[in-house]
Design a protein around this motif. Structure first.
Motif, PDB file in Angstrom:
ATOM      1  N   TYR A 167       5.629   6.063   3.058  1.00 24.23           N
ATOM      2  CA  TYR A 167       6.689   6.224   4.059  1.00 24.23           C
ATOM      3  C   TYR A 167       7.915   5.409   3.653  1.00 24.23           C
ATOM      4  O   TYR A 167       7.792   4.371   2.996  1.00 24.23           O
TER       5      TYR A 167
ATOM      6  N   GLN B 157      17.351   1.642  15.285  1.00 29.31           N
ATOM      7  CA  GLN B 157      16.849   1.193  13.979  1.00 29.31           C
ATOM      8  C   GLN B 157      17.273   2.158  12.873  1.00 29.31           C
ATOM      9  O   GLN B 157      17.543   1.747  11.745  1.00 29.31           O
TER      10      GLN B 157
ATOM     11  N   ARG C 188       9.959   3.342   5.279  1.00 31.04           N
ATOM     12  CA  ARG C 188       9.999   1.937   5.679  1.00 31.04           C
ATOM     13  C   ARG C 188       8.982   1.092   4.902  1.00 31.04           C
ATOM     14  O   ARG C 188       9.201  -0.087   4.657  1.00 31.04           O
ATOM     15  N   ASN C 189       7.862   1.723   4.536  1.00 26.73           N
ATOM     16  CA  ASN C 189       6.859   0.992   3.759  1.00 26.73           C
ATOM     17  C   ASN C 189       7.389   0.705   2.362  1.00 26.73           C
ATOM     18  O   ASN C 189       7.130  -0.361   1.796  1.00 26.73           O
TER      19      ASN C 189
ATOM     20  N   PHE D  75       9.742  -2.115   2.743  1.00 25.57           N
ATOM     21  CA  PHE D  75       8.935  -3.331   2.911  1.00 25.57           C
ATOM     22  C   PHE D  75       8.547  -3.885   1.541  1.00 25.57           C
ATOM     23  O   PHE D  75       8.724  -5.068   1.248  1.00 25.57           O
TER      24      PHE D  75
ATOM     25  N   VAL E 271      15.740  -6.341  13.778  1.00 26.89           N
ATOM     26  CA  VAL E 271      14.481  -6.024  14.458  1.00 26.89           C
ATOM     27  C   VAL E 271      13.791  -7.317  14.893  1.00 26.89           C
ATOM     28  O   VAL E 271      13.335  -7.446  16.027  1.00 26.89           O
TER      29      VAL E 271
ATOM     30  N   ARG F 297      10.183  -7.316  -0.745  1.00 23.50           N
ATOM     31  CA  ARG F 297       9.418  -8.401  -1.364  1.00 23.50           C
ATOM     32  C   ARG F 297       9.682  -8.462  -2.871  1.00 23.50           C
ATOM     33  O   ARG F 297       9.861  -9.549  -3.430  1.00 23.50           O
TER      34      ARG F 297
ATOM     35  N   ASN G  42       0.820  -1.210   0.000  1.00 22.92           N
ATOM     36  CA  ASN G  42       0.000   0.000   0.000  1.00 22.92           C
ATOM     37  C   ASN G  42       0.859   1.267   0.000  1.00 22.92           C
ATOM     38  O   ASN G  42       0.530   2.243   0.667  1.00 22.92           O
TER      39      ASN G  42
ATOM     40  N   PRO H 148      13.868   3.404  18.220  1.00 20.84           N
ATOM     41  CA  PRO H 148      13.860   4.035  16.887  1.00 20.84           C
ATOM     42  C   PRO H 148      15.255   4.502  16.481  1.00 20.84           C
ATOM     43  O   PRO H 148      15.635   4.388  15.320  1.00 20.84           O
TER      44      PRO H 148
ATOM     45  N   TRP I 236      18.666  -5.567   8.094  1.00 23.27           N
ATOM     46  CA  TRP I 236      17.979  -4.580   8.953  1.00 23.27           C
ATOM     47  C   TRP I 236      16.789  -5.250   9.664  1.00 23.27           C
ATOM     48  O   TRP I 236      16.630  -5.120  10.871  1.00 23.27           O
ATOM     49  N   SER I 237      15.978  -5.985   8.874  1.00 17.03           N
ATOM     50  CA  SER I 237      14.804  -6.653   9.454  1.00 17.03           C
ATOM     51  C   SER I 237      15.228  -7.735  10.436  1.00 17.03           C
ATOM     52  O   SER I 237      14.559  -7.960  11.445  1.00 17.03           O
TER      53      SER I 237
ATOM     54  N   ARG J 183      -0.756   4.697  -0.784  1.00 12.98           N
ATOM     55  CA  ARG J 183      -1.536   5.352   0.263  1.00 12.98           C
ATOM     56  C   ARG J 183      -0.665   5.743   1.458  1.00 12.98           C
ATOM     57  O   ARG J 183      -0.866   6.786   2.062  1.00 12.98           O
ATOM     58  N   TYR J 184       0.323   4.883   1.782  1.00 17.17           N
ATOM     59  CA  TYR J 184       1.214   5.163   2.915  1.00 17.17           C
ATOM     60  C   TYR J 184       2.620   5.309   2.373  1.00 17.17           C
ATOM     61  O   TYR J 184       3.376   4.342   2.311  1.00 17.17           O
TER      62      TYR J 184
END
Lengths: 202, 254
Positions: free
Chosen positions: A90, A176, A92-93, A96, A165, A100, A84, A173, A161-162, A87-88
């Motif tokens: 950011y 990270q 980090r998104n 993400f 976490v 993938r 998404n 934060p 990085w993931s 819509r988001y």
């Protein structure tokens, strides 16, 4: 451990991506970098790796089985996400989504690469400087390899990085954020190593 | 100029039944100063006529506290999930688009069924068991510094915004989402709650639990209460790592 399968698989997926698959990737890129010192240096290094003791054991348990699990479970993870970024919007998104996407590109690239090199070697071909030079003689293939290398290195670096976490190492934060800088520096450094190596064959 | 504007335009995604297809309907309502999305929806309810002048059914939505502490009036406003009570018309670009939070089953129009969040809270035991067959006496005291810290986590109103923003909470996955996870951290931090710490950790180590987080971190960006959700998730990651070691290798800390 009953009822904990998903937790176990996820954590195994995260671990295997770094140890051993990630470590193998770094080793592989470093050995390939011998190509920048000429065909002979590369052939010697490749020959050394080829003649490691327990070669089949190492290949199966350090490379193929962990890679296979990471790839198959990773596909499942990639396709259960509903991206998404529109819509988001950011940072980090985006990472993400790119994690993938790069995972899928990397899987296609690595499958092709293994077919072209290791599988052909099993059929009797010799893996050497000439083999790679012939492959990247085609500009299309060179482009595919450059994309594949960058995608693989990104997937590894951002995956690191993931990993930090997911195992609860970087919690704040701030840590990270620093981890983002460090892993992106690793991405740039390893990309240079990988691209220099592939261009040495071209 | 805002003050000269006579009307406010809305494009609302509506749905008559849980299983019927959604459709859009436009509304144009008179502007009043200091309006928020709720007062606009109330205006539509008072006079349910769409922008074409046709009589229609009133738009359905949920609300309760009207001061952003209950979470009931959450919906997607101009693309972002948030509470409609604190969405001021003067701060929104028009036409204002209202949609339900589709991560949850739509009941009707903007009303969704957030039951899955409450089920998740039960699943992770987001409470402190203090009932016994006899008076258990006062529990251990909580340091003031820690109470203040925990207060930030206790602000969660189960509004569902973080689940709506999360790419891993969807119909293809059974991920419980950030909100109930952060509640585990809250209740495990409580001196009495800590007595059931392992139970809660094991609940989030089950299917659809903590490990499903993909670190997109949309939740922490979206939370209307500013709860450090990703810090909670990372802190829990550390806790469950230790818990997994304890479970497998053994530990006297039961």
């Amino acid at each position: 451990m009953a009822g904990n399968r998903e937790f176990f698989y996820r954590r195994l997926h995260s671990l295997l991506g770094v140890i051993p698959v990630g470590l193998f990737l770094v080793q592989h890129l470093v050995v390939n970098h011998f190509a920048t010192r000429g065909p002979e240096a590369f052939n010697r290094a490749a020959h050394f790796m080829e003649n490691l003791p327990f070669r089949y054991f190492l290949e199966i348990f350090v490379i193929f089985l962990p890679l296979l699990f990471h790839a198959i479970y990773g596909l499942y993870i990639a396709f259960t996400a509903k991206n998404n970024v529109s819509r988001y919007n950011y940072f980090r998104n985006w990472m993400f989504m790119l994690q993938r996407l790069s995972g899928i590109i990397t899987l296609i690239f690595v499958t092709w690469h293994v077919w072209e090199t290791r599988v052909q070697a099993a059929f009797g071909a010799e893996v050497n400087y000439e083999m790679m030079a012939n492959i990247v003689d085609n500009p299309m293939m060179l482009g595919f390899y450059v994309l594949g290398i960058i995608s693989t290195v990104f997937h590894f670096s951002n995956g690191l990085w993931s990993f930090f976490v997911s195992w609860g190492i970087t919690v704040t934060p701030r840590s990270q954020q620093i981890s983002t800088y460090v892993t992106m520096a690793i991405f740039v450094a390893l990309s240079i190593v990988g691209i220099r190596a592939i261009l040495a064959f071209a | 100029m805002m003050s000269e504007k006579k009307t406010v335009r809305f494009i609302i995604t509506r749905q008559d039944r849980p299983d019927s297809p959604p459709y859009e309907e436009e509304f144009e309502i008179p502007y009043r100063p200091n309006m928020n999305v709720i007062s606009a929806l109330m205006e539509i309810r008072r006079n349910p006529v769409n922008a074409k002048g046709e009589k229609t059914t009133p738009v359905v939505w949920e609300m309760n506290c009207l001061e952003e502490v209950c979470g009931a009036c959450s919906m997607v406003i101009n693309g972002k999930p948030r509470q409609s009570c604190t969405a001021l018309i003067d701060h929104l670009e028009q036409p204002i688009r209202l949609e339900p939070m589709r991560t949850f089953p739509v009941v009707r129009d903007l009303q969704v069924d957030r039951s899955r969040m409450f089920d998740s809270l039960k699943k992770v035991k987001a409470w402190i068991p203090i009932d016994g067959t006899h008076d258990l006496g006062p529990g251990p005291r909580m340091p003031e510094r820690k109470r203040q810290w925990a207060y930030e986590l206790s602000k969660c109103m189960t509004c569902g915004v973080c689940l709506e923003a999360c790419p891993n909470v969807n119909s293809k996955s059974n991920f419980i989402g950030p909100a109930p996870l952060s509640q585990v951290r809250l209740f495990n931090a409580h001196p009495t709650g800590a007595m059931n710490k392992a139970e809660r950790l094991e609940a989030i180590m089950g299917d659809g639990g903590l490990a499903n987080c993909g670190n997109s971190q949309n939740c922490v960006q979206s939370c209307p209460k500013g709860i450090p959700l990703t810090t909670s998730i990372a802190a829990l990651n550390r806790e469950v790592t230790i818990q997994a070691f304890r479970n497998f290798f053994g530990s006297d800390q039961v």
